[in-house]
Design a protein around this motif. Sequence first.
Motif, mmCIF file in Angstrom:
data_model
loop_
_atom_site.group_PDB
_atom_site.id
_atom_site.type_symbol
_atom_site.label_atom_id
_atom_site.label_comp_id
_atom_site.label_asym_id
_atom_site.label_seq_id
_atom_site.Cartn_x
_atom_site.Cartn_y
_atom_site.Cartn_z
ATOM 1 N N VAL A 75 41.018 31.219 0.118
ATOM 2 C CA VAL A 75 41.386 31.583 -1.251
ATOM 3 C C VAL A 75 42.762 31.005 -1.547
ATOM 4 O O VAL A 75 43.748 31.340 -0.876
ATOM 5 C CB VAL A 75 41.404 33.110 -1.428
ATOM 6 C CG1 VAL A 75 41.712 33.477 -2.875
ATOM 7 C CG2 VAL A 75 40.071 33.720 -0.994
ATOM 8 N N ALA A 127 42.334 32.019 -6.288
ATOM 9 C CA ALA A 127 43.042 33.291 -6.128
ATOM 10 C C ALA A 127 43.080 34.113 -7.413
ATOM 11 O O ALA A 127 43.427 35.292 -7.361
ATOM 12 C CB ALA A 127 44.467 33.039 -5.632
ATOM 13 N N LEU A 144 41.508 37.549 -7.346
ATOM 14 C CA LEU A 144 42.181 38.701 -6.748
ATOM 15 C C LEU A 144 42.768 39.603 -7.820
ATOM 16 O O LEU A 144 42.805 40.827 -7.659
ATOM 17 C CB LEU A 144 43.283 38.233 -5.795
ATOM 18 C CG LEU A 144 42.858 37.375 -4.609
ATOM 19 C CD1 LEU A 144 44.075 36.942 -3.820
ATOM 20 C CD2 LEU A 144 41.880 38.133 -3.720
ATOM 21 N N VAL A 192 37.367 41.214 -3.027
ATOM 22 C CA VAL A 192 37.530 41.079 -1.575
ATOM 23 C C VAL A 192 36.605 42.044 -0.847
ATOM 24 O O VAL A 192 35.933 41.678 0.126
ATOM 25 C CB VAL A 192 38.998 41.326 -1.168
ATOM 26 C CG1 VAL A 192 39.130 41.412 0.353
ATOM 27 C CG2 VAL A 192 39.888 40.212 -1.697
ATOM 28 N N VAL A 200 43.906 33.778 2.868
ATOM 29 C CA VAL A 200 44.345 33.931 1.478
ATOM 30 C C VAL A 200 45.771 33.446 1.283
ATOM 31 O O VAL A 200 46.685 33.868 1.999
ATOM 32 C CB VAL A 200 44.268 35.409 1.037
ATOM 33 C CG1 VAL A 200 44.755 35.565 -0.409
ATOM 34 C CG2 VAL A 200 42.840 35.937 1.177
#
Length: 349
Positions: free
Chosen positions: A67, A99, A102, A109, A123
Motif C-alpha cells: 500500500v 493508500a 486507508l 485493512v 504500508v
Amino acid sequence: MTKIGDVAALAKVSAATVSRVLSRDPNMRVSAATRERVMEAVRELNYVPSHAGRALRTATARAIGLVVPDVTSAVFAELAAGAAQTAVDRGLTLVLAGAEQLASDPDWVARALGEGRVDGLVVQLPDAASTHMVDDLARHAGEVILINSVDDGPIDTVTLDDRAGITAAVDHLVALGHREVGFVGGIEGSATGGRRRDAFLTRLADHRLAVPGRDAPAQWITAFGYSGPEGREAATRLLSGGPRPTAIVVANLNAALGVLAEIHQAGLRVPADISLVALHDVWYADALWPPLTTVRMPLRPLGAAAVEILLDGGRSRPTHRVIDEPPVVIVRDSTAPPSSRSGRLSAAR
C-alpha cells in the motif's frame, strides 16, 4: 451494520484472529481465553460473519499487499520491485493498492486481512496520516508493517536513512562551493518531512552555512509536500523577491519536477543561476532538461526488507529497522559551482 473490525476492536485482537476463530481454523494457535473474548464480542455486537470471507480464509491467500500513497509514482515502482522479488522468492504474489483507501474506508485493512484477500500488508502511510491511522493499523500488529513512515511505535517499521540522504545532497553542493542553499521539503507533521528537514538544518550548521529564518530568508525553506504541483508552489515562494539561494535541495524527486518547471518559468537557468539536487533517483531523472542530479536511496532493499520482516514474524515486540545501505549521489548536469551572476545572499548584504 457491524463489521469484523468492530469485533476485533472490542475483543482487542486482529481482524484475522476474529475470522479464524469464527471459521474454527485448525492451524491457529489461540488461547481459550482469547477465543472466548472474541465470541463474547461477537454476541455483544450481534455480528453476522461473511460466508464468502470465511470461505476465503480457510486457505491462505499466498499474497502480500503493498500500500503506497501514489501507485503511479516511479519512486514507488523501485520500492515495489524489491518487495515483489522477495515475495516471489517466498512463493507469494504482491498486490498493489493506493493508500487513499486507508482514509476513505477505515475497515479496508480489516476486510483485506480478515477475508483472506492478502496474508499481510506492507504500508507506506500518506504524508497527512493521523496518529489514529497508526493506532488502527496497530490492531493488526504482526500482519502489517510500516515502511518509510513513522520511526517507531506499536507496529513493525522499516525506514530509509533520510539523514544520510539529505546529508549527501548538502555535502555535494558544499563541495561545489555553494554557501547559500534552500530546501523544498515534505509537509509539516509528516515523519519523512521532519527527518529530512532536521537533517538539512543540521548539515547547514555543521558546515556553518546560512540557516533560513536565522541568517538567510525564511522562505528559503518550505514544507508544501512531495508532489509536482507542491514543488512548484514551494519554488514560487522560495524564489519570491530578495536574494535567492545559489542551490536547492529537494526532498523528493517528484517535487523536483515542479521546482524545475518553476525555475524555467521564472526565466532562470539550471545550473548557471541555481543548482538543483533531489532525493531519490529513477529513470526519468536523466531525461529531464537539464538531467537532474539526484541522491539514489536503497528503495529496492527497503521493499525487500519489509516483506522479509513481515513474513518472518514471531516477535514478542515490534522491530524498528533502518536500511543502512549508503546513499549514492548521481551527478548530472543540474549542479555546478555557483556563478558570479547568481543572486547570492552575500551580494545582497
